[in-house]
Design a protein around this motif. Structure first.
Motif, PDB file in Angstrom:
ATOM      1  N   UNK A 101       0.811  -1.217   0.000  1.00  0.00           N
ATOM      2  CA  UNK A 101       0.000   0.000   0.000  1.00  0.00           C
ATOM      3  C   UNK A 101       0.851   1.277   0.000  1.00  0.00           C
ATOM      4  N   UNK A 102       2.122   1.164   0.398  1.00  0.00           N
ATOM      5  CA  UNK A 102       2.978   2.363   0.451  1.00  0.00           C
ATOM      6  C   UNK A 102       3.368   2.758  -0.967  1.00  0.00           C
ATOM      7  N   UNK A 103       2.779   3.831  -1.438  1.00  0.00           N
ATOM      8  CA  UNK A 103       3.006   4.301  -2.803  1.00  0.00           C
ATOM      9  C   UNK A 103       3.873   5.561  -2.834  1.00  0.00           C
ATOM     10  N   UNK A 104       4.662   5.765  -1.774  1.00  0.00           N
ATOM     11  CA  UNK A 104       5.536   6.934  -1.709  1.00  0.00           C
ATOM     12  C   UNK A 104       6.778   6.578  -0.899  1.00  0.00           C
ATOM     13  N   UNK A 105       7.828   7.386  -1.039  1.00  0.00           N
ATOM     14  CA  UNK A 105       9.044   7.195  -0.250  1.00  0.00           C
ATOM     15  C   UNK A 105       8.931   8.020   1.022  1.00  0.00           C
ATOM     16  N   UNK A 106       8.893   7.405   2.181  1.00  0.00           N
ATOM     17  CA  UNK A 106       8.749   8.177   3.426  1.00  0.00           C
ATOM     18  C   UNK A 106      10.032   8.893   3.818  1.00  0.00           C
ATOM     19  N   UNK A 107       9.865  10.028   4.460  1.00  0.00           N
ATOM     20  CA  UNK A 107      10.990  10.753   5.044  1.00  0.00           C
ATOM     21  C   UNK A 107      11.115  10.467   6.539  1.00  0.00           C
ATOM     22  N   UNK A 142       5.143   7.100  18.778  1.00  0.00           N
ATOM     23  CA  UNK A 142       5.652   8.188  17.937  1.00  0.00           C
ATOM     24  C   UNK A 142       6.811   8.904  18.619  1.00  0.00           C
ATOM     25  N   UNK A 143       7.882   9.094  17.893  1.00  0.00           N
ATOM     26  CA  UNK A 143       8.991   9.940  18.324  1.00  0.00           C
ATOM     27  C   UNK A 143       9.445  10.727  17.097  1.00  0.00           C
ATOM     28  N   UNK A 144       8.842  11.892  16.904  1.00  0.00           N
ATOM     29  CA  UNK A 144       9.177  12.717  15.745  1.00  0.00           C
ATOM     30  C   UNK A 144      10.575  13.306  15.903  1.00  0.00           C
ATOM     31  N   UNK A 145      11.232  13.659  14.786  1.00  0.00           N
ATOM     32  CA  UNK A 145      12.637  14.089  14.861  1.00  0.00           C
ATOM     33  C   UNK A 145      12.898  15.228  15.838  1.00  0.00           C
ATOM     34  N   UNK A 146      11.940  16.132  16.031  1.00  0.00           N
ATOM     35  CA  UNK A 146      12.169  17.280  16.914  1.00  0.00           C
ATOM     36  C   UNK A 146      11.595  17.081  18.314  1.00  0.00           C
ATOM     37  N   UNK A 147      11.040  15.894  18.586  1.00  0.00           N
ATOM     38  CA  UNK A 147      10.530  15.607  19.929  1.00  0.00           C
ATOM     39  C   UNK A 147      11.638  15.038  20.807  1.00  0.00           C
ATOM     40  N   UNK A 148      11.593  15.352  22.091  1.00  0.00           N
ATOM     41  CA  UNK A 148      12.556  14.788  23.037  1.00  0.00           C
ATOM     42  C   UNK A 148      12.077  13.447  23.585  1.00  0.00           C
ATOM     43  N   UNK A 149      10.760  13.250  23.651  1.00  0.00           N
ATOM     44  CA  UNK A 149      10.214  12.043  24.262  1.00  0.00           C
ATOM     45  C   UNK A 149       9.187  11.401  23.330  1.00  0.00           C
ATOM     46  N   UNK A 150       9.071  10.099  23.430  1.00  0.00           N
ATOM     47  CA  UNK A 150       8.087   9.387  22.615  1.00  0.00           C
ATOM     48  C   UNK A 150       6.723   9.439  23.290  1.00  0.00           C
ATOM     49  N   UNK A 151       5.683   9.152  22.503  1.00  0.00           N
ATOM     50  CA  UNK A 151       4.311   9.146  23.022  1.00  0.00           C
ATOM     51  C   UNK A 151       3.482   8.155  22.221  1.00  0.00           C
ATOM     52  N   UNK A 152       2.454   7.621  22.841  1.00  0.00           N
ATOM     53  CA  UNK A 152       1.558   6.691  22.155  1.00  0.00           C
ATOM     54  C   UNK A 152       0.367   7.440  21.575  1.00  0.00           C
ATOM     55  N   UNK A 153       0.049   7.137  20.336  1.00  0.00           N
ATOM     56  CA  UNK A 153      -1.183   7.638  19.728  1.00  0.00           C
ATOM     57  C   UNK A 153      -2.343   7.071  20.538  1.00  0.00           C
ATOM     58  N   UNK A 173       3.936  17.007  10.401  1.00  0.00           N
ATOM     59  CA  UNK A 173       4.678  16.722  11.631  1.00  0.00           C
ATOM     60  C   UNK A 173       5.609  17.840  12.069  1.00  0.00           C
ATOM     61  N   UNK A 174       6.116  18.652  11.138  1.00  0.00           N
ATOM     62  CA  UNK A 174       7.039  19.725  11.513  1.00  0.00           C
ATOM     63  C   UNK A 174       6.399  20.699  12.493  1.00  0.00           C
ATOM     64  N   UNK A 175       5.091  20.868  12.397  1.00  0.00           N
ATOM     65  CA  UNK A 175       4.398  21.845  13.237  1.00  0.00           C
ATOM     66  C   UNK A 175       3.772  21.223  14.483  1.00  0.00           C
ATOM     67  N   UNK A 176       3.968  19.922  14.689  1.00  0.00           N
ATOM     68  CA  UNK A 176       3.335  19.231  15.817  1.00  0.00           C
ATOM     69  C   UNK A 176       4.276  19.192  17.026  1.00  0.00           C
ATOM     70  N   UNK A 177       3.788  19.671  18.163  1.00  0.00           N
ATOM     71  CA  UNK A 177       4.596  19.701  19.373  1.00  0.00           C
ATOM     72  C   UNK A 177       4.306  18.548  20.324  1.00  0.00           C
ATOM     73  N   UNK A 178       3.142  17.921  20.187  1.00  0.00           N
ATOM     74  CA  UNK A 178       2.782  16.829  21.095  1.00  0.00           C
ATOM     75  C   UNK A 178       1.745  15.935  20.422  1.00  0.00           C
TER      76      UNK A 178
END
Length: 479
Positions: A101-107, A142-153, A173-178
Motif C-alpha cells: 500500500x505504500x506508494x511513496x518514499x517516506x521521510x 511516535x517519536x518525531x525528529x524534533x521531539x525529546x520524548x516518545x508518546x503513544x497515539x 509533523x514539523x508543526x506538531x509539538x505533542x
C-alpha cells in the motif's frame, strides 16, 4: 554509519531473487564487487571512483538508487513470521499486503513489527506500529525528529489505514509539538471511522535474542536458512549465484535483517541437499558462534569492527556465554536509539597540541533488564580505556544471567520518556472521533477549552454527523 554511502531501499527488508539479481547486475555494471547490508534492512555501497552511468540512466534496470539521505527505508518483522513465535493473527502475508500500500518514499522512519519477536527493533523509528491483540490493529508509538520524548497515539490504528496515517503525519509533523495536537489534526484530515479504543497498555514480553544462522526446520516439510558475514561485505558474485539458485528452486523471497545478515524461508525438503552442496562448494560458513553474531556495528566502520573482534576474542578466551545478550558499538554518545542490550559508546576524540592525540575512551551503557524495549538507558561505566572494556562487559553478562528468569516483584519505575497520563474525553460511538475539551472543534467553530456539557444540543460529530447523544465519556491514555 558512513553517510557518503548510496542505498537501495528494500521495503521491509523483503526482496525477490529476481529483483535482487537485477540490482546486483546494476552494481556490477558500475564496477562494484561487494555490498553492505544496513540496520534498516537496506543495501549500501560506495560509488567514489565508480562508473555512475549505469546507475543514472535508469533505462535497463528497475532498481532505484537513493542518494538523498532524507528518504528512509521501512523496517518490518516479516523476516520473523513463520520461523519465530508471532502474534496469533499476524502472518507473513499481512506484512506484504501492508507494504504494497505504500506508494511513496517516506521521510520519517517507519517500523512495522510484532512485539513477540526480538530480531527486528520495535522502537527505532519515528512511527513505530506494534501489533496489538486485536486482529488487524496496531499501537502507534511516535517519536518525531524534533521531539525529546516518545508518546503513544491514543487509539489503535487499523492495518489498512496505516499508509494514510503515515502520509498525513508526514504532511504536518514539523508543526506538531505533542501527540494531543497531532491526534486532533489527524482526526480532521483523515475522517476515518476504523480506529479502536485502547483497552490496555502495550505489553512487550521479554524474548531472548534468537540464533539466526544456519539451516533450520520450518513447519513439517520446509526449512529456512540464515547467512551471516563477519565483515558485512557481501560478495556480489555469490549473491548473484544464490539468486539464481533461489529462482531455480521456486524460492520467492529473500529477507535482509537489521543485523547485517539475510534469511531465506520456504526451502523445500527436496531442495535442501542441493543448497547444502551449493554452500559447501563455495566455502560458506553457517556455524558462527553467537559471540560474533549478536553485535550491531555501524556500516563500513573498520575501527568498530576491530574493536568488536578484540572483545569477542576476549570473551572466547574466557569461555564467556552471551546467549540472549546483544551488543552495540556507537559513536553517538547518549543517543539511546540503539536496539542492543549493551552499548559501547566511543567518546569524541580530543587532541592536546598539534602532535599529541589522547587515547580514545568509552562509556559502557545498558538497558534496564538488558531489554532494549524498556527504553530505560543506564550508564554502567564512563570514560574507560579500551583495555577495561572486556572485563566490564563480562561483569554485565554475569549480571544478566543472575537476573534472567527472576520474577520482578515490584513494577519497574518508568523514566520520564515512558510516563503516561489518562485524560477524560468524549468519543463518538459511531466512528470513534474524540472530542477533547482542551482542543474544542475548530471545524465546527467550537473554541478550545469548551466543555462538552456546554456544547449546543444540536452539536453533531464532524466526521459522521452523529448527534451529541452518541458521544460517551471515555479515558484515553497519552504518552
Amino acid at each position: 554509519m558512513n553517510d557518503d554511502l548510496y542505498r537501495i531501499l528494500i521495503r521491509g527488508g523483503i526482496t525477490s531473487p529476481g529483483e535482487l539479481k537485477d540490482g546486483i547486475a546494476m552494481l556490477e555494471a558500475a564496477g562494484l564487487t561487494e555490498v553492505y547490508f544496513g540496520s534498516r534492512q537496506d543495501m549500501l555501497f560506495p560509488l567514489d571512483g565508480m562508473n555512475k552511468e549505469p546507475l543514472e540512466s535508469g533505462t535497463k534496470y528497475k532498481t532505484a538508487i537513493i542518494a538523498d539521505r532524507s528518504y528512509q527505508n521501512i523496517v518490518c518483522s516479516y523476516v520473523c513470521a513463520d520461523i519465530f513465535e508471532t502474534t496469533y493473527w499476524l502472518k507473513g502475508s499481512t506484512f506484504l499486503y501492508i507494504l504494497e500500500q505504500f506508494d511513496y518514499l517516506p521521510r520519517l522512519k517507519i517500523n512495522i513489527t510484532d512485539p513477540k519477536q526480538r530480531l527486528v527493533p520495535i522502537f527505532s523509528g519515528n512511527l513505530n506500529f506494534v501489533a496489538s491483540e486485536e486482529e488487524d490493529y496496531w499501537y502507534l508509538n511516535i517519536l518525531l525528529p524534533h521531539w525529546k520524548h516518545s508518546a503513544y497515539y491514543p487509539v489503535l490504528i487499523y492495518s489498512w489505514d496505516m499508509v494514510a496515517v503515515c502520509k498525513a503525519i508526514e504532511e504536518v509533523y514539523h508543526a506538531m509539538d505533542n501527540v494531543d495536537q497531532l491526534f486532533a489534526i489527524l482526526n480532521q484530515k483523515l475522517q476515518t471511522d476504523n480506529n479502536k479504543t485502547i483497552k490496555k497498555e502495550l505489553q512487550i514480553p521479554f524474548v531472548t535474542f534468537p540464533y539466526y544462522e544456519g539451516m533450520n526446520r520450518m513447519g513439517l516439510d520446509q526449512y529456512w536458512l540464515g547467512l551471516y558475514w563477519r565483515n558485512n561485505r557481501y560478495d556480489l558474485q555469490f549473491l548473484k549465484e544464490f539468486c539464481r539458485f533461489c529462482l531455480d528452486n521456486s524460492i520467492g523471497k529473500i529477507c535482509i535483517t537489521p543485523w547485517k545478515s539475510f534469511i531465506v524461508k520456504g526451502i523445500s525438503t527436496e531442495s535442501r541437499p542441493e543448497l547444502e552442496r551449493f554452500l559447501g562448494q563455495r566455502g560458506i560458513n553457517v556455524r558462527h558462534s553467537q559471540l560474533e553474531m549478536n553485535w550491531h556495528l555501524p556500516v563500513d566502520d573498520k575501527e568498530a569492527l576491530e574493536l568488536k573482534q578484540y572483545l569477542v576474542h576476549n570473551f572466547d578466551q574466557n569461555d564467556i556465554s552471551t546467549y540472549g545478550l546483544t551488543f552495540g558499538i556507537s559513536k553517538d554518545v547518549g543517543k539511546q536509539s540503539h536496539f542492543s542490550s549493551i552499548v559501547i559508546e566511543k567518546n569524541p576524540s580530543t587532541q592536546i597540541g598539534l602532535d599529541y592525540k589522547v587515547r580514545p575512551t568509552y562509556n559502557v551503557c545498558y538497558f534496564k533488564d538488558f531489554d532494549p524495549n524498556t527504553r530505560d538507558y543506564l550508564i554502567y561505566a564512563q570514560d574507560v580505556d579500551k583495555k577495561e572494556l572486556a572485563n566490564l562487559l563480562i561483569e554485565l553478562s554475569r549480571a544478566y544471567f543472575k537476573q534472567l528468569g527472576q520474577e520482578k516483584t515490584t513494577p519497574r519505575k518508568k523514566t520520564v520518556i515512558e510516563k503516561q497520563k489518562q485524560i477524560m474525553v468524549h468519543q463518538c460511538e459511531n466512528c470513534l472521533t474524540v472530542y477533547d475539551d482542551k482542543i474544542g472543534d475548530p471545524k465546527s467553530n467550537i473554541a478550545p477549552n469548551t466543555r462538552f456539557d456546554d456544547l449546543p444540543e444540536d452539536y453533531n460529530c464532524p466526521v459522521c454527523s452523529a448527534g451529541k447523544s452518541f458521544f460517551k465519556p471515555v479515558k484515553m491514555i497519552f504518552g
